[in-house]
Design a protein around this motif. Structure first.
Motif, PDB file in Angstrom:
ATOM      1  N   MET A 196       0.838  -1.174   0.000  1.00  0.00           N
ATOM      2  CA  MET A 196       0.000   0.000   0.000  1.00  0.00           C
ATOM      3  C   MET A 196       0.889   1.245   0.000  1.00  0.00           C
ATOM      4  SD  MET A 196      -3.155   0.804   2.441  1.00  0.00           S
ATOM      5  CE  MET A 196      -3.013   2.191   3.488  1.00  0.00           C
ATOM      6  N   ALA A 197       0.549   2.179  -0.844  1.00  0.00           N
ATOM      7  CA  ALA A 197       1.329   3.407  -0.969  1.00  0.00           C
ATOM      8  C   ALA A 197       1.089   4.327   0.229  1.00  0.00           C
ATOM      9  CB  ALA A 197       0.953   4.120  -2.251  1.00  0.00           C
TER      10      ALA A 197
ATOM     11  N   THR B 155       1.354   8.244   1.507  1.00  0.00           N
ATOM     12  CA  THR B 155       1.398   9.602   0.987  1.00  0.00           C
ATOM     13  C   THR B 155       1.906  10.563   2.066  1.00  0.00           C
ATOM     14  OG1 THR B 155      -0.836  10.141   1.706  1.00  0.00           O
ATOM     15  CG2 THR B 155      -0.603   9.104  -0.483  1.00  0.00           C
ATOM     16  N   VAL B 156       2.186  11.783   1.662  1.00  0.00           N
ATOM     17  CA  VAL B 156       2.584  12.827   2.614  1.00  0.00           C
ATOM     18  C   VAL B 156       1.464  13.041   3.624  1.00  0.00           C
ATOM     19  CG1 VAL B 156       3.169  15.269   2.862  1.00  0.00           C
ATOM     20  CG2 VAL B 156       4.131  13.947   0.984  1.00  0.00           C
ATOM     21  N   HIS B 157       0.230  12.979   3.153  1.00  0.00           N
ATOM     22  CA  HIS B 157      -0.919  13.120   4.056  1.00  0.00           C
ATOM     23  C   HIS B 157      -0.910  12.007   5.113  1.00  0.00           C
ATOM     24  CE1 HIS B 157      -4.934  13.948   5.519  1.00  0.00           C
ATOM     25  NE2 HIS B 157      -5.229  12.672   5.323  1.00  0.00           N
ATOM     26  N   ASP B 158      -0.606  10.781   4.702  1.00  0.00           N
ATOM     27  CA  ASP B 158      -0.531   9.664   5.646  1.00  0.00           C
ATOM     28  C   ASP B 158       0.533   9.910   6.711  1.00  0.00           C
ATOM     29  OD1 ASP B 158      -2.503   8.233   4.215  1.00  0.00           O
ATOM     30  OD2 ASP B 158      -0.980   7.222   2.983  1.00  0.00           O
ATOM     31  N   LEU B 159       1.680  10.432   6.291  1.00  0.00           N
ATOM     32  CA  LEU B 159       2.753  10.722   7.241  1.00  0.00           C
ATOM     33  C   LEU B 159       2.315  11.765   8.267  1.00  0.00           C
ATOM     34  CD1 LEU B 159       5.842  10.881   4.859  1.00  0.00           C
ATOM     35  CD2 LEU B 159       5.221   9.027   6.428  1.00  0.00           C
TER      36      LEU B 159
ATOM     37  N   THR C 105       8.477   3.232   4.685  1.00  0.00           N
ATOM     38  CA  THR C 105       7.794   2.859   3.442  1.00  0.00           C
ATOM     39  C   THR C 105       7.828   4.014   2.447  1.00  0.00           C
ATOM     40  OG1 THR C 105       6.360   1.313   4.621  1.00  0.00           O
ATOM     41  CG2 THR C 105       5.602   2.067   2.459  1.00  0.00           C
ATOM     42  N   TYR C 106       7.597   5.223   2.944  1.00  0.00           N
ATOM     43  CA  TYR C 106       7.612   6.400   2.075  1.00  0.00           C
ATOM     44  C   TYR C 106       8.994   6.589   1.447  1.00  0.00           C
ATOM     45  CZ  TYR C 106       6.633  11.115   0.419  1.00  0.00           C
ATOM     46  OH  TYR C 106       6.448  12.214  -0.372  1.00  0.00           O
ATOM     47  N   VAL C 107      10.035   6.435   2.241  1.00  0.00           N
ATOM     48  CA  VAL C 107      11.404   6.572   1.724  1.00  0.00           C
ATOM     49  C   VAL C 107      11.690   5.477   0.703  1.00  0.00           C
ATOM     50  CG1 VAL C 107      13.854   6.451   2.360  1.00  0.00           C
ATOM     51  CG2 VAL C 107      12.268   7.804   3.745  1.00  0.00           C
ATOM     52  N   GLN C 108      11.244   4.264   0.988  1.00  0.00           N
ATOM     53  CA  GLN C 108      11.447   3.169   0.037  1.00  0.00           C
ATOM     54  C   GLN C 108      10.723   3.454  -1.281  1.00  0.00           C
ATOM     55  OE1 GLN C 108      13.552   0.668   0.266  1.00  0.00           O
ATOM     56  NE2 GLN C 108      12.979   0.047  -1.795  1.00  0.00           N
ATOM     57  N   GLN C 109       9.509   3.988  -1.184  1.00  0.00           N
ATOM     58  CA  GLN C 109       8.768   4.363  -2.403  1.00  0.00           C
ATOM     59  C   GLN C 109       9.552   5.405  -3.200  1.00  0.00           C
ATOM     60  OE1 GLN C 109       4.306   3.932  -0.487  1.00  0.00           O
ATOM     61  NE2 GLN C 109       5.003   5.930  -1.056  1.00  0.00           N
ATOM     62  N   ALA C 110      10.132   6.362  -2.512  1.00  0.00           N
ATOM     63  CA  ALA C 110      10.921   7.402  -3.196  1.00  0.00           C
ATOM     64  C   ALA C 110      12.112   6.778  -3.909  1.00  0.00           C
ATOM     65  CB  ALA C 110      11.374   8.456  -2.194  1.00  0.00           C
TER      66      ALA C 110
END
Length: 136
Positions: A1-2, A4-8, A79-84
């Protein structure tokens, strides 16, 4: 699951909100009957669906909630960093800025319960381990 900045931001806000309730409990600990701040009672009622008497268990529940939300937030950050990385983003300064709310909330957790022992004058975690999210 992706993620987002909003999630963070949402996870950081939830963590800070739980930490605020925890701080309100700790400020008056140990509590006498009926002296728990209304914010703590409201949080516990919302969490459990019923009111409870203040005791050390209340602090343990609050510390545990903070710890769980801390790990949730840090996992979302990872997860966000990995997505980046997977998207081969080049602007890492922006990724750092976007993940800052989680890191700031995490720093706040690490300082929860830290202070100067009134008996020894030594710095450290001044609450019993089970009441201190940073110790957990």
């Amino acid at each position: 699951m992706a993620v987002t900045v909003h999630d963070l931001r949402d996870r950081a806000d939830r963590l800070l909100d739980a930490l605020d309730v925890y701080d309100r409990f700790v400020d008056g600990w140990p509590h006498e009957r009926g002296s728990v701040p209304t914010e703590v009672e409201a949080y516990l009622t919302q969490r459990d669906g019923e009111a409870r008497e203040p005791d050390m268990q209340t602090g343990v529940v609050l510390a545990s909630d903070v710890t769980d939300l801390y790990y949730e937030a840090r996992e979302a950050e990872a997860t966000y960093v990995q997505q980046a990385r997977e998207r081969d983003r080049k602007d890492w300064s922006r990724v750092v800025a976007e993940t800052e709310p989680v890191r700031e909330a995490a720093r706040t957790v690490h300082t929860a319960g830290y202070g100067t022992d009134p008996e020894t004058g030594e710095p450290g975690y001044v609450l019993p381990k089970e009441l201190c999210p940073a110790s957990l």
